[in-house]
Design an enzyme around this catalytic site. Structure first.
Site, PDB file in Angstrom:
ATOM      1  N   LYS A   1       0.822  -1.219   0.000  1.00  0.00           N
ATOM      2  CA  LYS A   1       0.000   0.000   0.000  1.00  0.00           C
ATOM      3  C   LYS A   1       0.854   1.266   0.000  1.00  0.00           C
ATOM      4  CE  LYS A   1      -2.508  -0.733   3.679  1.00  0.00           C
ATOM      5  NZ  LYS A   1      -1.956  -2.019   4.176  1.00  0.00           N
TER       6      LYS A   1
ATOM      7  N   THR B   1       3.854   1.789  -1.200  1.00  0.00           N
ATOM      8  CA  THR B   1       4.444   2.068  -2.513  1.00  0.00           C
ATOM      9  C   THR B   1       3.394   2.592  -3.475  1.00  0.00           C
ATOM     10  OG1 THR B   1       4.123  -0.198  -3.327  1.00  0.00           O
ATOM     11  CG2 THR B   1       6.207   0.277  -2.229  1.00  0.00           C
TER      12      THR B   1
ATOM     13  N   ARG C   1       1.948   7.335   7.762  1.00  0.00           N
ATOM     14  CA  ARG C   1       2.228   7.132   9.181  1.00  0.00           C
ATOM     15  C   ARG C   1       3.738   7.043   9.412  1.00  0.00           C
ATOM     16  NH1 ARG C   1      -0.829   1.764  10.462  1.00  0.00           N
ATOM     17  NH2 ARG C   1      -0.312   1.380   8.299  1.00  0.00           N
TER      18      ARG C   1
ATOM     19  N   LYS D   1       9.387  -6.952   9.930  1.00  0.00           N
ATOM     20  CA  LYS D   1       8.763  -6.310   8.772  1.00  0.00           C
ATOM     21  C   LYS D   1       9.711  -5.376   8.019  1.00  0.00           C
ATOM     22  CE  LYS D   1       4.741  -3.406   7.613  1.00  0.00           C
ATOM     23  NZ  LYS D   1       5.449  -2.204   7.165  1.00  0.00           N
TER      24      LYS D   1
ATOM     25  N   ALA E   1      -3.104  -0.413  14.229  1.00  0.00           N
ATOM     26  CA  ALA E   1      -4.329  -0.548  13.433  1.00  0.00           C
ATOM     27  C   ALA E   1      -5.278  -1.588  14.014  1.00  0.00           C
ATOM     28  CB  ALA E   1      -3.988  -0.905  11.988  1.00  0.00           C
TER      29      ALA E   1
ATOM     30  N   PHE F   1      -3.529  -2.144   7.441  1.00  0.00           N
ATOM     31  CA  PHE F   1      -4.139  -3.455   7.264  1.00  0.00           C
ATOM     32  C   PHE F   1      -5.107  -3.449   6.075  1.00  0.00           C
ATOM     33  CE2 PHE F   1      -3.413  -4.369  12.053  1.00  0.00           C
ATOM     34  CZ  PHE F   1      -2.123  -4.755  11.788  1.00  0.00           C
TER      35      PHE F   1
ATOM     36  N   PHE G   1       3.904  -7.857  -9.811  1.00  0.00           N
ATOM     37  CA  PHE G   1       5.196  -8.488  -9.533  1.00  0.00           C
ATOM     38  C   PHE G   1       5.693  -9.172 -10.803  1.00  0.00           C
ATOM     39  CE2 PHE G   1       3.666  -7.653  -5.406  1.00  0.00           C
ATOM     40  CZ  PHE G   1       4.718  -7.757  -4.503  1.00  0.00           C
TER      41      PHE G   1
ATOM     42  N   TRP H   1       6.987   0.361  -8.443  1.00  0.00           N
ATOM     43  CA  TRP H   1       8.186  -0.122  -7.741  1.00  0.00           C
ATOM     44  C   TRP H   1       9.390  -0.103  -8.680  1.00  0.00           C
ATOM     45  CZ3 TRP H   1      11.781  -4.058  -8.038  1.00  0.00           C
ATOM     46  CH2 TRP H   1      12.561  -4.279  -6.906  1.00  0.00           C
TER      47      TRP H   1
END
Length: 621
Positions: free
Chosen positions: A76, A78, A100, A111, A330, A361, A450, A479
């Site tokens: 999200k 990116t 955020r 992560k 979240a 999320f 991807f 990306w």
């Protein structure tokens, strides 16, 4: 020359020289006195900007949400950055990203960071992912001041008479004895009009000096911005100086602090100070809520937070402006960046511009809370939702095998499999589109592509998304290509934003049941006896009209994380109900929520290092 996929995120970030932050501020219309520089690449923006631009029409308001998350990731952040870069550099529209601030727990844990990735990231990414401008440190200091005040007050009340407490709480200084303004406010709440300390009756003195906090009902925890599983349960007060006042408590991760949620929802310094004062830290032995203002600490909290309330200005790899501000959990909180960052950005971009923000999320959690909590607090109304999906995640929701960190991906996620894609689209993707439509907001699906995705899979997702009610669905290549890879998405967002948005809140009553049935797809809810008692208690205290912030697993629409796709035929169990009164919401607990992550066997910090000669950081991602 290496292809995009052969560069680490931090190498891509470092290869681009950010424009000086004062130049960026000038480009977006900020006056010199409206910024406070923190080095060359970031600055705090003063809230006085809102007064200057009061008459300026707001721009378009875009929320980026996602399908139900999987371990494969949806990207999200990116998408937010790629979209803003496309709107700014390629469509020549004023645009702003609002993100955020990431916790350092995940950055050094599993992560990694949250600056985006590839050619769609915030730079310098190491500054974004580490201390930034110190907001989380301010929250930690404020939170732990409250915790220290609680234990100290319980100790002093337990070991002193009313007279001794009163003489210390209201001392005579140079022959002059008077209440502080915070103490006068407490007198008023107690119904005591007298402000001469010598004129209070013994009963009034006792009421004033005794909060009578029940140690078993203290709900406030200490926090630290590190994943540390051994702080999930601790014992405090073991030194002899604490005279046997021992109790069990715990640490939470700093971003789980209610003060973080307050920072994200406050609309100014005065509002933040009021919210900090009304935070409930526990109950007295008679069952009455005890607040931070009762402790006398609310003014000091506002002092610690006075700079944190100002959003931090940074930039994307392509020089588009970004506000980084707040980062609440979240699950037990609402998982969105700050109201103030959005309000400032909407004024700066002007009527024809775009502000793109992100909800944590999946859409069932972060988006629902954005609408029902953040939009209630801000008064802002979104124009469009961008729903992020990936072929790989849709395959998992379509029945693909589980994946585990460090293991090779099963062939189903690498080879073309139109059947799994179709099942994922007809279940989870369709449901998340329907959830957005509950609020009357148009949806554009952004398929984050991807290299293993086939054209047939991409075409199928876009086709089924539109058949499920999306205004449009487009593949995104930000990306690898930056803003150029999201031009089609930017055009779709611009087109969809011209449609009328019929935004509406989901509930006014029966709030828990409405979310469970309409959003999650549950047949009904089941309240535990403890949850029922809490509902009665909060209604008696006057908190019944507050919005709901469901604390539920993010890995499924249901309460069972292993249930992918769109589960049906389940009853949602509500184990307990708690309240963040300062932030302004009630949060029902669905299952057990961990507020302190742990470190894995091989955390990210194994790869993070510093070159002592160049001061370059390696290993962040």
């Amino acid at each position: 020359m290496r292809a995009p996929g052969e560069w680490d995120d931090i190498e891509i970030s470092r290869a681009q020289t950010p424009k000086p932050v004062d130049q960026l501020a000038q480009e977006i219309g900020l006056l010199q006195e409206e910024t406070e520089a923190y080095g060359r690449t970031k600055a705090k923006v003063r809230l006085s900007l809102l007064d200057r631009l009061r008459e300026q029409p707001d721009g378009k308001y875009v929320l980026v949400a996602g399908i139900t998350p999987t371990p494969l990731g949806e990207g999200k952040s990116t998408v937010v950055i790629g979209l803003v870069q496309a709107l700014s550099a390629h469509l020549k529209l004023n645009s702003f990203a609002c993100l955020r601030q990431p916790s350092q727990g995940p950055t050094f844990g599993v992560k990694g960071g949250a600056a985006g990735g590839g050619y769609a990231q915030v730079i310098p990414m190491e500054e974004f992912n580490l201390h930034l401008t110190g907001d989380i440190h301010a929250i930690t200091a404020a939170n732990n001041l409250v915790a220290a005040a609680i234990d100290a007050r319980m100790l002093h009340e337990a070991t002193q008479t009313d007279k001794a407490l009163y003489s210390r709480l209201v001392p005579s200084v140079n022959g002059d004895r008077r209440f502080s303004p915070i103490q006068i406010a407490r007198l008023r709440r107690l119904g005591i009009s007298e402000i001469d300390p010598s004129a209070l009756t013994p009963q009034e003195v006792s009421s004033f000096v005794r909060l009578d906090l029940d140690p078993a009902k203290v709900t406030w925890q200490r926090v630290v911005d590190t994943n540390d599983r051994f702080l999930r349960k601790i014992t405090v007060g073991q030194a002899s100086t604490e005279k046997g006042h021992v109790r069990e408590t715990q640490f939470d991760i700093a971003v789980a602090s209610e003060i973080m949620a307050i920072l994200a929802l406050a609309d100014g310094l005065g509002d933040m100070k009021t919210r900090l004062g009304r935070m409930v830290v526990g109950s007295s032995r008679s069952g009455q809520p005890v607040t931070a203002e009762d402790l006398g600490v609310s003014g000091a909290l506002a002092v610690l937070m006075k700079d944190a309330i100002k959003p931090t200005l940074m930039q994307t790899l392509e020089g588009s402006p970004v506000f980084v501000h707040a980062g609440p959990f979240a699950n037990i909180a609402h998982g969105n960046s700050s109201v103030l960052a959005d309000k400032l950005a909407l004024k700066l971009v002007g009527e024809d511009g775009f502000v793109v923000t992100e909800a944590g999320f999946g859409a069932d959690i972060g988006m629902e809370k954005f609408f029902n909590i953040k939009c209630r607090a801000s008064g802002l109304r979104p124009n469009i939702v961008v729903l992020v999906a990936t072929v790989r995640a849709l395959k998992m929701h379509g029945g693909g095998p589980n994946v585990s960190a460090g293991s090779p991906l099963p062939r189903e996620y690498i080879d073309e499999n139109l059947s799994l894609v179709a099942k994922g689209c007809s279940s989870n993707l369709r449901k998340q589109i329907q959830i957005a439509h509950l609020f009357g907001v148009p949806v554009v699906v952004a398929l984050n592509v991807f290299k293993t995705d086939t054209q047939a899979e991409i075409n199928l997702v876009c086709q089924m998304a539109k058949e499920s009610g999306a205004s449009d669905a487009v593949p995104c290549h930000h990306w690898a290509l930056g803003g150029r890879g999201s031009v089609e998405l930017a055009q779709a967002v611009k087109q969809a934003s011209s449609q009328p948005s019929h935004f509406q809140f989901l509930y006014s009553q029966e709030k828990i049941r409405m979310i469970a049935q309409k959003v999650y797809g549950a047949d009904d809810i089941e309240l535990s006896p403890e949850a029922k008692a809490k509902i009665d208690y909060y209604n008696q205290q006057g908190y019944g009209k507050l919005p709901i912030c469901m604390a539920k697993t993010h890995l499924s629409l249901s309460h069972l994380p292993e249930k992918k796709g769109t589960p049906t035929g389940f009853t949602l169990p509500i184990r307990d109900i708690r309240a963040s009164i300062g932030a302004g919401f009630i949060y029902p607990l669905v299952g057990t929520m961990s507020t302190m992550p742990g470190l894995p066997t091989r955390p990210c910090f194994y790869d993070i290092d510093l070159d002592p000669v160049t001061e370059e950081i390696t290993g962040l991602f």
